[in-house]
Design a protein around this motif. Structure first.
Motif, PDB file in Angstrom:
ATOM      1  N   ALA A 171       0.812  -1.169   0.075  1.00  0.00           N
ATOM      2  CA  ALA A 171       0.021   0.043   0.185  1.00  0.00           C
ATOM      3  C   ALA A 171       0.676   1.271  -0.094  1.00  0.00           C
ATOM      4  O   ALA A 171       0.684   2.208  -0.759  1.00  0.00           O
ATOM      5  N   CYS A 172       2.052   1.296   0.786  1.00  0.00           N
ATOM      6  CA  CYS A 172       2.647   2.167   0.931  1.00  0.00           C
ATOM      7  C   CYS A 172       3.493   2.650  -0.605  1.00  0.00           C
ATOM      8  O   CYS A 172       3.510   3.826  -0.875  1.00  0.00           O
ATOM      9  N   ILE A 173       3.962   1.620  -1.012  1.00  0.00           N
ATOM     10  CA  ILE A 173       4.501   1.626  -2.484  1.00  0.00           C
ATOM     11  C   ILE A 173       3.527   2.326  -3.152  1.00  0.00           C
ATOM     12  O   ILE A 173       3.851   3.397  -4.123  1.00  0.00           O
ATOM     13  N   GLU A 174       2.468   1.622  -3.648  1.00  0.00           N
ATOM     14  CA  GLU A 174       1.490   2.214  -4.328  1.00  0.00           C
ATOM     15  C   GLU A 174       0.770   3.713  -4.140  1.00  0.00           C
ATOM     16  O   GLU A 174       0.424   4.557  -4.992  1.00  0.00           O
ATOM     17  N   ARG A 175       1.114   4.152  -2.828  1.00  0.00           N
ATOM     18  CA  ARG A 175       0.663   5.511  -2.398  1.00  0.00           C
ATOM     19  C   ARG A 175       1.838   6.726  -2.648  1.00  0.00           C
ATOM     20  O   ARG A 175       1.783   7.736  -2.290  1.00  0.00           O
ATOM     21  N   GLY A 176       3.003   6.054  -2.982  1.00  0.00           N
ATOM     22  CA  GLY A 176       4.103   6.783  -3.137  1.00  0.00           C
ATOM     23  C   GLY A 176       4.825   7.195  -1.563  1.00  0.00           C
ATOM     24  O   GLY A 176       5.725   8.214  -1.607  1.00  0.00           O
ATOM     25  N   ARG A 177       4.441   6.596  -0.852  1.00  0.00           N
ATOM     26  CA  ARG A 177       5.128   6.647   0.601  1.00  0.00           C
ATOM     27  C   ARG A 177       6.272   5.685   0.704  1.00  0.00           C
ATOM     28  O   ARG A 177       6.283   4.863   1.398  1.00  0.00           O
ATOM     29  N   VAL A 178       7.280   6.340  -0.087  1.00  0.00           N
ATOM     30  CA  VAL A 178       8.696   5.264  -0.366  1.00  0.00           C
ATOM     31  C   VAL A 178       9.299   5.159   1.182  1.00  0.00           C
ATOM     32  O   VAL A 178       9.986   4.029   1.450  1.00  0.00           O
ATOM     33  N   TRP A 179       9.419   6.016   1.815  1.00  0.00           N
ATOM     34  CA  TRP A 179      10.171   5.817   3.236  1.00  0.00           C
ATOM     35  C   TRP A 179       9.407   4.919   4.071  1.00  0.00           C
ATOM     36  O   TRP A 179       9.959   4.028   4.809  1.00  0.00           O
ATOM     37  N   GLN A 180       8.187   5.044   4.299  1.00  0.00           N
ATOM     38  CA  GLN A 180       7.194   4.021   5.029  1.00  0.00           C
ATOM     39  C   GLN A 180       7.299   2.739   4.630  1.00  0.00           C
ATOM     40  O   GLN A 180       7.567   1.755   5.164  1.00  0.00           O
ATOM     41  N   ALA A 181       7.329   2.549   3.052  1.00  0.00           N
ATOM     42  CA  ALA A 181       7.330   1.189   2.410  1.00  0.00           C
ATOM     43  C   ALA A 181       8.875   0.571   2.816  1.00  0.00           C
ATOM     44  O   ALA A 181       8.899  -0.557   3.054  1.00  0.00           O
ATOM     45  N   GLU A 182       9.683   1.421   2.647  1.00  0.00           N
ATOM     46  CA  GLU A 182      11.111   0.945   3.060  1.00  0.00           C
ATOM     47  C   GLU A 182      11.117   0.162   4.577  1.00  0.00           C
ATOM     48  O   GLU A 182      11.749  -0.817   4.684  1.00  0.00           O
ATOM     49  N   HIS A 183      10.599   0.938   5.306  1.00  0.00           N
ATOM     50  CA  HIS A 183      10.512   0.533   6.569  1.00  0.00           C
ATOM     51  C   HIS A 183       9.627  -0.823   6.731  1.00  0.00           C
ATOM     52  O   HIS A 183      10.237  -1.722   7.499  1.00  0.00           O
ATOM     53  N   TYR A 184       8.530  -0.970   6.053  1.00  0.00           N
ATOM     54  CA  TYR A 184       7.933  -2.178   6.421  1.00  0.00           C
ATOM     55  C   TYR A 184       8.440  -3.293   5.525  1.00  0.00           C
ATOM     56  O   TYR A 184       8.583  -4.455   5.866  1.00  0.00           O
ATOM     57  N   VAL A 185       9.012  -2.883   4.522  1.00  0.00           N
ATOM     58  CA  VAL A 185       9.865  -4.124   3.523  1.00  0.00           C
ATOM     59  C   VAL A 185      10.822  -4.801   4.551  1.00  0.00           C
ATOM     60  O   VAL A 185      10.972  -5.859   4.670  1.00  0.00           O
ATOM     61  N   GLY A 186      11.796  -3.699   5.285  1.00  0.00           N
ATOM     62  CA  GLY A 186      12.626  -4.320   6.333  1.00  0.00           C
ATOM     63  C   GLY A 186      12.057  -5.186   7.480  1.00  0.00           C
ATOM     64  O   GLY A 186      12.321  -6.069   7.823  1.00  0.00           O
ATOM     65  N   ALA A 187      10.667  -4.641   7.971  1.00  0.00           N
ATOM     66  CA  ALA A 187      10.103  -5.467   8.960  1.00  0.00           C
ATOM     67  C   ALA A 187       9.539  -6.793   8.421  1.00  0.00           C
ATOM     68  O   ALA A 187       9.754  -7.759   9.071  1.00  0.00           O
ATOM     69  N   VAL A 188       9.062  -7.119   7.086  1.00  0.00           N
ATOM     70  CA  VAL A 188       8.760  -8.260   6.642  1.00  0.00           C
ATOM     71  C   VAL A 188      10.059  -9.160   6.653  1.00  0.00           C
ATOM     72  O   VAL A 188      10.210 -10.196   7.053  1.00  0.00           O
ATOM     73  N   ARG A 189      11.236  -8.475   6.027  1.00  0.00           N
ATOM     74  CA  ARG A 189      12.460  -9.460   6.138  1.00  0.00           C
ATOM     75  C   ARG A 189      12.981  -9.794   7.597  1.00  0.00           C
ATOM     76  O   ARG A 189      13.343 -10.942   8.021  1.00  0.00           O
ATOM     77  N   ASP A 190      12.771  -8.769   8.582  1.00  0.00           N
ATOM     78  CA  ASP A 190      13.175  -9.069  10.091  1.00  0.00           C
ATOM     79  C   ASP A 190      12.298 -10.168  10.752  1.00  0.00           C
ATOM     80  O   ASP A 190      12.493 -10.959  11.359  1.00  0.00           O
ATOM     81  N   HIS A 191      10.831 -10.362  10.233  1.00  0.00           N
ATOM     82  CA  HIS A 191      10.233 -11.257  10.718  1.00  0.00           C
ATOM     83  C   HIS A 191      10.496 -12.764  10.228  1.00  0.00           C
ATOM     84  O   HIS A 191      10.236 -13.698  10.652  1.00  0.00           O
ATOM     85  N   ALA A 192      11.021 -12.596   8.801  1.00  0.00           N
ATOM     86  CA  ALA A 192      11.492 -13.900   8.303  1.00  0.00           C
ATOM     87  C   ALA A 192      12.521 -14.393   9.080  1.00  0.00           C
ATOM     88  O   ALA A 192      12.694 -15.605   9.276  1.00  0.00           O
ATOM     89  N   LEU A 193      13.539 -13.360   9.348  1.00  0.00           N
ATOM     90  CA  LEU A 193      14.814 -13.891   9.838  1.00  0.00           C
ATOM     91  C   LEU A 193      14.363 -14.294  11.637  1.00  0.00           C
ATOM     92  O   LEU A 193      15.077 -15.198  12.042  1.00  0.00           O
ATOM     93  N   ALA A 194      13.512 -13.440  12.332  1.00  0.00           N
ATOM     94  CA  ALA A 194      12.878 -13.952  13.644  1.00  0.00           C
ATOM     95  C   ALA A 194      12.344 -15.518  13.432  1.00  0.00           C
ATOM     96  O   ALA A 194      12.817 -16.178  14.301  1.00  0.00           O
ATOM     97  N   LEU A 195      11.782 -15.915  12.395  1.00  0.00           N
ATOM     98  CA  LEU A 195      11.295 -17.333  12.326  1.00  0.00           C
ATOM     99  C   LEU A 195      12.450 -18.157  12.079  1.00  0.00           C
ATOM    100  O   LEU A 195      12.208 -19.217  12.869  1.00  0.00           O
ATOM    101  N   ALA A 196      13.231 -17.940  11.361  1.00  0.00           N
ATOM    102  CA  ALA A 196      14.675 -18.819  11.210  1.00  0.00           C
ATOM    103  C   ALA A 196      15.292 -18.800  12.585  1.00  0.00           C
ATOM    104  O   ALA A 196      15.717 -20.121  12.873  1.00  0.00           O
ATOM    105  N   CYS A 197      15.436 -17.752  13.329  1.00  0.00           N
ATOM    106  CA  CYS A 197      15.640 -17.966  14.655  1.00  0.00           C
ATOM    107  C   CYS A 197      15.136 -18.708  15.505  1.00  0.00           C
ATOM    108  O   CYS A 197      15.773 -19.795  16.281  1.00  0.00           O
ATOM    109  N   LEU A 198      13.925 -18.673  15.629  1.00  0.00           N
ATOM    110  CA  LEU A 198      13.121 -19.311  16.416  1.00  0.00           C
ATOM    111  C   LEU A 198      13.276 -20.755  16.150  1.00  0.00           C
ATOM    112  O   LEU A 198      13.046 -21.535  17.141  1.00  0.00           O
TER     113      LEU A 198
END
Length: 180
Positions: A80-107
């Motif tokens: 949604a952020c990418i489509e709305r042109g909110r690129v900094w917010q999108a960058e934050h959320y993309v990093g959060a998706v990655r962090d959650h994938a890595l957290a699952l790998a740790c767990l």
């Protein structure tokens, strides 16, 4: 996390339906963009329940199903952020998706799954493909590519953890998991 209960439903075509319920004595604006459409809010005095201070991320307990669910929510917010042109917010959320994938790998490996404490302790096979999740620029197509790689990583780590309904969620996020 307070008295509010949240439920999020992921429908076909990645349509998201959010439902939140707050007891009437605690229902009041939670932020500056709150707009009441009908009804009324609680009196100005706060309830006897203390509100936790805000943070960068919604606190996520180290429960695989919750980590996966929040990762999915962040993926939808990213798009949604990418489509709305909110690129900094999108960058934050993309990093959060990655962090959650890595957290699952740790767990999955019995490592602490909070605050990136053990990402560096993951074996190389657990980190395979993660480098594609890094954002090289704020160009919307680059953000979409990093989001796709992050969604794939999240789905892969969730499947490794044998979480229920990963296949159903993968079908609904198929559009997000495809690089532009």
């Amino acid at each position: 996390m307070g008295p509010t209960i949240y439920r999020v439903f992921l429908l076909p075509n990645a349509l998201q339906f959010d439902l939140s319920m707050t007891p009437a004595p605690d229902f009041r604006p939670a932020g500056p963009r709150f707009q009441l459409l009908f009804g009324e809010t609680a009196a100005d005095e706060p309830s006897d329940r203390a509100r936790p201070p805000g943070g960068l991320f919604i606190p996520t307990p180290a429960i695989a199903e919750d980590i996966f669910g929040w990762g999915v929510i962040y993926a939808l917010h990213s798009r949604a952020c990418i489509e709305r042109g909110r690129v900094w917010q999108a960058e934050h959320y993309v990093g959060a998706v990655r962090d959650h994938a890595l957290a699952l790998a740790c767990l999955q490996r019995g490592l602490p799954a909070v605050q990136a404490r053990c990402y560096d302790d993951l074996p190389p096979e657990a980190l395979e493909g993660i480098e594609r999740t890094h954002i090289r620029s704020l160009d919307p197509d680059v953000l979409r590519g990093a989001l796709a790689a992050s969604v794939v990583a999240l789905l892969d780590k969730s499947a490794e953890a044998k979480l229920p309904d990963v296949d159903v969620v993968a079908e609904r996020l198929a559009e997000l998991a495809t690089e532009p």
